[in-house]
Scaffold this motif. Structure first.
Motif, PDB file in Angstrom:
ATOM      1  N   ASN A   1       0.803  -1.208   0.000  1.00  0.00           N
ATOM      2  CA  ASN A   1       0.000   0.000   0.000  1.00  0.00           C
ATOM      3  C   ASN A   1       0.842   1.268   0.000  1.00  0.00           C
ATOM      4  O   ASN A   1       0.340   2.337   0.282  1.00  0.00           O
ATOM      5  N   GLY A   2       2.141   1.145  -0.298  1.00  0.00           N
ATOM      6  CA  GLY A   2       3.006   2.322  -0.262  1.00  0.00           C
ATOM      7  C   GLY A   2       2.962   3.131  -1.537  1.00  0.00           C
ATOM      8  O   GLY A   2       3.118   4.352  -1.514  1.00  0.00           O
ATOM      9  N   PHE A   3       2.750   2.443  -2.667  1.00  0.00           N
ATOM     10  CA  PHE A   3       2.651   3.125  -3.951  1.00  0.00           C
ATOM     11  C   PHE A   3       2.043   2.164  -4.963  1.00  0.00           C
ATOM     12  O   PHE A   3       1.994   0.956  -4.742  1.00  0.00           O
TER      13      PHE A   3
ATOM     14  N   PHE B   1       0.927   7.520  -4.468  1.00  0.00           N
ATOM     15  CA  PHE B   1       1.676   7.140  -3.275  1.00  0.00           C
ATOM     16  C   PHE B   1       0.799   7.173  -2.036  1.00  0.00           C
ATOM     17  O   PHE B   1      -0.187   7.909  -1.980  1.00  0.00           O
ATOM     18  N   PHE B   2       1.179   6.381  -1.044  1.00  0.00           N
ATOM     19  CA  PHE B   2       0.529   6.452   0.263  1.00  0.00           C
ATOM     20  C   PHE B   2       0.676   7.863   0.813  1.00  0.00           C
ATOM     21  O   PHE B   2       1.763   8.440   0.820  1.00  0.00           O
ATOM     22  N   GLU B   3      -0.426   8.412   1.277  1.00  0.00           N
ATOM     23  CA  GLU B   3      -0.481   9.813   1.673  1.00  0.00           C
ATOM     24  C   GLU B   3      -0.037  10.001   3.130  1.00  0.00           C
ATOM     25  O   GLU B   3      -0.810  10.401   3.993  1.00  0.00           O
TER      26      GLU B   3
ATOM     27  N   ASN C   1      -2.840  16.034   9.187  1.00  0.00           N
ATOM     28  CA  ASN C   1      -1.756  17.011   9.331  1.00  0.00           C
ATOM     29  C   ASN C   1      -0.473  16.594   8.630  1.00  0.00           C
ATOM     30  O   ASN C   1       0.388  17.436   8.367  1.00  0.00           O
ATOM     31  N   ASP C   2      -0.343  15.298   8.312  1.00  0.00           N
ATOM     32  CA  ASP C   2       0.855  14.857   7.601  1.00  0.00           C
ATOM     33  C   ASP C   2       0.681  14.883   6.083  1.00  0.00           C
ATOM     34  O   ASP C   2       1.658  14.799   5.346  1.00  0.00           O
TER      35      ASP C   2
END
Length: 295
Positions: free
Chosen positions: A37-39, A62-64, A90-91
């Motif tokens: 699930n990273g990209f 990409f994973f947000e 927030n990230d």
């Protein structure tokens, strides 16, 4: 245990501004495990450097989040990127803008980090429903940053897709009046949404309930009896939120958007072809009935 070693070695070997790996998500409520699930492996080059503008949609490929990434310090210092001053999402501002800002990005196929979601019932993430409206602040910050860099036209399509995905994801949580009102105000008053006509707005924000995403959600979860009711509730929440946003846009902002989100026959056909014929009719019937009655 190998995250830092492999990420650092890759970064130095390719002189990369940003390195990212695959990620495993564990939902501690449902027990669901999502790997890779990273990209998006079908859209992101593996093992060779690339820049964001070489991808079709870098803000959704990409994973947000920052958990699966290693950043070059100088890029962070040069851009001045920081996390948003919000409770949730927030990230996202930092992670999304840093992907655009990095000239040399490199993806590795190893899954090196696990994120456990909702492990602590008192955490902010586990109580995200209270703060889903934070996403509108975060995403407007992303758009403003793109404008400040003169990149809004180059990445607008990707931004619209990322915003819409986040909107529909947050709409699956329990009803939040602030979320609904802020969504309508954003779509009516903020760039780039405010310059769209009714058809463009409906398509860009998936105000027809985003049938493709609904297909994926149903196909992914309905075969598992343990999560079926939870997923039905999330779909109900989302349909209700979209309907209310459309009503506000039409009633307060003079739009002429269709007031009923559709569940076309294509969804039922898709599910049957996916081997879910036994559940498809029954479960879609439940969704239709709940949506029709507003329950």
């Amino acid at each position: 245990s190998q995250f830092l070693v492999k990420m650092y070695e890759t970064a130095t070997a390719y002189d990369a501004d940003l390195v990212l790996c695959q990620i495993e998500h564990v939902d501690c409520i449902t027990g669901e495990v999502i790997s890779g699930n990273g990209f998006r492996v079908n859209r992101v080059p593996i093992g060779r450097p690339f820049a964001a503008d070489s991808l079709s949609s870098p803000l959704t490929d990409f994973f947000e989040g920052p958990q699966n990434k290693l950043y070059r310090r100088k890029v962070v210092e040069r851009t001045g990127l920081r996390f948003s001053e919000t409770r949730v999402s927030n990230d996202s501002y930092f992670a999304l803008c840093s992907i655009i800002a990095s000239q040399q990005t490199l993806a590795i196929e190893d899954s090196l980090v696990t994120v456990r979601r909702y492990a602590n019932p008192q955490s902010i993430s586990a109580n995200r429903a209270l703060h889903t409206d934070d996403m509108f602040v975060t995403y407007q910050d992303v758009y403003n940053w793109l404008c400040s860099q003169g990149l809004e036209n180059r990445f607008e399509k990707s931004y619209l897709e990322a915003w819409s995905n986040a909107f529909h994801y947050n709409a699956t949580y329990e009803r939040n009046e602030r979320f609904i009102k802020k969504a309508a105000r954003t779509l009516a008053e903020e760039e780039p949404w405010s310059r769209m006509n009714d058809e463009e707005l409906t398509d860009a924000a998936y105000l027809n309930t985003g049938v493709p995403m609904l297909k994926r959600t149903l196909t992914k979860h309905l075969a598992r009896r343990g999560t079926r009711e939870l997923e039905l509730q999330r779909i109900d929440n989302r349909l209700s939120a979209v309907r209310e946003v459309v009503r506000i846009l039409n009633g307060e902002y003079g739009r002429l958007l269709p007031e009923r989100a559709s569940l076309p026959k294509s969804v039922l056909t898709y599910l049957k072809r996916s081997g879910l014929r036994h559940y498809a009719g029954m479960l879609l019937g439940q969704v239709r009935e709940r949506f029709r009655t507003g329950s």
